[in-house]
Design a protein around this motif. Structure first.
Motif, PDB file in Angstrom:
ATOM      1  N   MET A  48       0.819  -1.203   0.000  1.00  0.00           N
ATOM      2  CA  MET A  48       0.000   0.000   0.000  1.00  0.00           C
ATOM      3  C   MET A  48       0.861   1.264   0.000  1.00  0.00           C
ATOM      4  N   PHE A  49       1.940   1.218  -0.740  1.00  0.00           N
ATOM      5  CA  PHE A  49       2.890   2.323  -0.795  1.00  0.00           C
ATOM      6  C   PHE A  49       2.232   3.613  -1.266  1.00  0.00           C
ATOM      7  N   TYR A  50       1.345   3.516  -2.241  1.00  0.00           N
ATOM      8  CA  TYR A  50       0.661   4.691  -2.793  1.00  0.00           C
ATOM      9  C   TYR A  50      -0.045   5.485  -1.697  1.00  0.00           C
ATOM     10  N   PHE A  51      -0.702   4.777  -0.795  1.00  0.00           N
ATOM     11  CA  PHE A  51      -1.442   5.428   0.270  1.00  0.00           C
ATOM     12  C   PHE A  51      -0.520   6.264   1.146  1.00  0.00           C
ATOM     13  N   TRP A  52       0.612   5.671   1.543  1.00  0.00           N
ATOM     14  CA  TRP A  52       1.534   6.393   2.424  1.00  0.00           C
ATOM     15  C   TRP A  52       2.263   7.505   1.705  1.00  0.00           C
ATOM     16  N   GLN A  53       2.472   7.363   0.414  1.00  0.00           N
ATOM     17  CA  GLN A  53       3.047   8.452  -0.378  1.00  0.00           C
ATOM     18  C   GLN A  53       2.113   9.656  -0.347  1.00  0.00           C
ATOM     19  N   ASN A  54       0.831   9.390  -0.479  1.00  0.00           N
ATOM     20  CA  ASN A  54      -0.184  10.437  -0.448  1.00  0.00           C
ATOM     21  C   ASN A  54      -0.186  11.145   0.908  1.00  0.00           C
ATOM     22  N   MET A  55      -0.072  10.368   1.995  1.00  0.00           N
ATOM     23  CA  MET A  55      -0.012  10.942   3.343  1.00  0.00           C
ATOM     24  C   MET A  55       1.217  11.848   3.472  1.00  0.00           C
ATOM     25  N   GLN A  56       2.347  11.368   2.967  1.00  0.00           N
ATOM     26  CA  GLN A  56       3.569  12.160   3.054  1.00  0.00           C
ATOM     27  C   GLN A  56       3.448  13.450   2.256  1.00  0.00           C
TER      28      GLN A  56
ATOM     29  N   GLY B 115       2.024  20.852   3.978  1.00  0.00           N
ATOM     30  CA  GLY B 115       1.753  21.642   5.183  1.00  0.00           C
ATOM     31  C   GLY B 115       3.025  22.202   5.797  1.00  0.00           C
ATOM     32  N   ILE B 116       4.045  21.375   5.906  1.00  0.00           N
ATOM     33  CA  ILE B 116       5.315  21.832   6.493  1.00  0.00           C
ATOM     34  C   ILE B 116       5.960  22.875   5.598  1.00  0.00           C
ATOM     35  N   SER B 117       5.969  22.634   4.308  1.00  0.00           N
ATOM     36  CA  SER B 117       6.590  23.566   3.372  1.00  0.00           C
ATOM     37  C   SER B 117       5.927  24.947   3.422  1.00  0.00           C
ATOM     38  N   ASN B 118       4.610  24.963   3.546  1.00  0.00           N
ATOM     39  CA  ASN B 118       3.874  26.231   3.604  1.00  0.00           C
ATOM     40  C   ASN B 118       4.110  26.983   4.900  1.00  0.00           C
ATOM     41  N   GLN B 119       4.485  26.282   5.959  1.00  0.00           N
ATOM     42  CA  GLN B 119       4.543  26.913   7.276  1.00  0.00           C
ATOM     43  C   GLN B 119       5.949  27.081   7.840  1.00  0.00           C
ATOM     44  N   ILE B 120       6.951  26.541   7.174  1.00  0.00           N
ATOM     45  CA  ILE B 120       8.303  26.599   7.755  1.00  0.00           C
ATOM     46  C   ILE B 120       8.932  27.981   7.542  1.00  0.00           C
ATOM     47  N   SER B 121       9.618  28.434   8.547  1.00  0.00           N
ATOM     48  CA  SER B 121      10.348  29.698   8.469  1.00  0.00           C
ATOM     49  C   SER B 121      11.796  29.375   8.118  1.00  0.00           C
ATOM     50  N   MET B 122      12.323  30.032   7.111  1.00  0.00           N
ATOM     51  CA  MET B 122      13.690  29.757   6.664  1.00  0.00           C
ATOM     52  C   MET B 122      14.682  30.802   7.184  1.00  0.00           C
ATOM     53  N   ASP B 123      14.330  31.476   8.269  1.00  0.00           N
ATOM     54  CA  ASP B 123      15.294  32.396   8.871  1.00  0.00           C
ATOM     55  C   ASP B 123      15.872  31.761  10.134  1.00  0.00           C
TER      56      ASP B 123
ATOM     57  N   VAL C  63      12.401  20.118   4.604  1.00  0.00           N
ATOM     58  CA  VAL C  63      10.986  19.739   4.562  1.00  0.00           C
ATOM     59  C   VAL C  63      10.852  18.222   4.449  1.00  0.00           C
ATOM     60  N   ARG C  64      11.657  17.606   3.596  1.00  0.00           N
ATOM     61  CA  ARG C  64      11.602  16.143   3.458  1.00  0.00           C
ATOM     62  C   ARG C  64      12.010  15.443   4.753  1.00  0.00           C
ATOM     63  N   PHE C  65      13.031  15.964   5.410  1.00  0.00           N
ATOM     64  CA  PHE C  65      13.488  15.389   6.679  1.00  0.00           C
ATOM     65  C   PHE C  65      12.382  15.468   7.734  1.00  0.00           C
TER      66      PHE C  65
ATOM     67  N   ASN D 277      12.235  23.342  14.700  1.00  0.00           N
ATOM     68  CA  ASN D 277      12.796  23.638  13.379  1.00  0.00           C
ATOM     69  C   ASN D 277      12.014  24.759  12.686  1.00  0.00           C
ATOM     70  N   GLN D 278      11.370  25.572  13.485  1.00  0.00           N
ATOM     71  CA  GLN D 278      10.687  26.774  13.027  1.00  0.00           C
ATOM     72  C   GLN D 278       9.527  26.525  12.072  1.00  0.00           C
ATOM     73  N   VAL D 279       8.807  25.424  12.257  1.00  0.00           N
ATOM     74  CA  VAL D 279       7.548  25.232  11.542  1.00  0.00           C
ATOM     75  C   VAL D 279       6.497  25.855  12.442  1.00  0.00           C
ATOM     76  N   GLN D 280       6.351  27.169  12.321  1.00  0.00           N
ATOM     77  CA  GLN D 280       5.543  27.877  13.304  1.00  0.00           C
ATOM     78  C   GLN D 280       4.787  29.066  12.771  1.00  0.00           C
ATOM     79  N   LYS D 281       4.655  29.189  11.514  1.00  0.00           N
ATOM     80  CA  LYS D 281       3.927  30.339  10.981  1.00  0.00           C
ATOM     81  C   LYS D 281       2.427  30.129  11.212  1.00  0.00           C
ATOM     82  N   GLU D 282       2.028  30.105  12.464  1.00  0.00           N
ATOM     83  CA  GLU D 282       0.625  29.894  12.811  1.00  0.00           C
ATOM     84  C   GLU D 282      -0.214  31.054  12.269  1.00  0.00           C
ATOM     85  N   ILE D 283      -1.401  30.728  11.839  1.00  0.00           N
ATOM     86  CA  ILE D 283      -2.341  31.738  11.368  1.00  0.00           C
ATOM     87  C   ILE D 283      -3.269  32.036  12.529  1.00  0.00           C
TER      88      ILE D 283
END
Length: 187
Positions: free
Chosen positions: A109-117, A123-131, A143-145, A180-186
């Protein structure tokens, strides 16, 4: 949709997921599903072409619900803060433990877990701060890590029969993401 149709589909999916928790997907037959659901084989074929179609529909249904929890249509920005959406997703997974356990237990069921990832990665990419601590990091690798680590914790949680509540796991994952600064909360 007619209640009888919903009830029949629910019985089919329940039987299918129970069987997937017990044996490999390849070993499951339509006969076994129909016996477990207490339905005629023909009834299953009225709703699904075969067990692959049934699997695909189950995966689509659960993926859509998770996507809706992470990116609700009625939210102004079309997404919640990752902390809130993480908790909602984990609570949903907790309520549907057998399905998620079955998806993990059946290595095909690799496809399913790929979708979850992919959902988690977005979500992480949209919210991570790179400073600050992340200013010299490669965003794609970071982001992958963080995604692999988060999904790995969720896999461990599911496969070990959820020894902690969804809230506890969400809090722990969030604590690690926050470091790791994934904190751009709305707000």
């Amino acid at each position: 949709m007619d209640r009888r149709i919903l009830k029949t589909r629910s019985a089919i999916k329940k039987a299918f997921i129970e069987l997937m928790a017990e044996k490999k997907f390849e070993e499951i037959t339509i006969n076994q599903i129909s016996e477990r659901a207490n339905l005629n084989r023909g009834t299953i074929y009225l709703h699904y072409m075969d067990k692959y179609d049934l699997l695909e529909k189950c995966i689509e249904e659960h993926s859509e619900v998770l996507r809706g929890l992470c990116v609700p249509e009625n939210h102004e920005d079309h997404h919640l803060p990752i902390r809130d959406s993480l908790l909602l997703a984990l609570e949903y997974i907790e309520r549907h433990h057998l399905f998620y356990y079955s998806m993990l237990n059946n290595k095909g069921m690799f496809y399913f877990w790929q979708n979850m990832q992919q959902m988690m990665m977005q979500g992480i990419s949209n919210q991570i701060s790179m400073d600050r601590i992340n200013q010299h990091a490669n965003k794609e690798i970071l982001v992958r890590f963080l995604t692999s680590a988060s999904v790995g914790v969720m896999e461990w949680w599911i496969m070990n029969k959820m020894p902690y509540s969804a809230k506890d796991i969400a809090d722990e994952i969030w604590l690690l993401l926050e470091r790791n600064q994934v904190q751009k909360e709305i707000v």
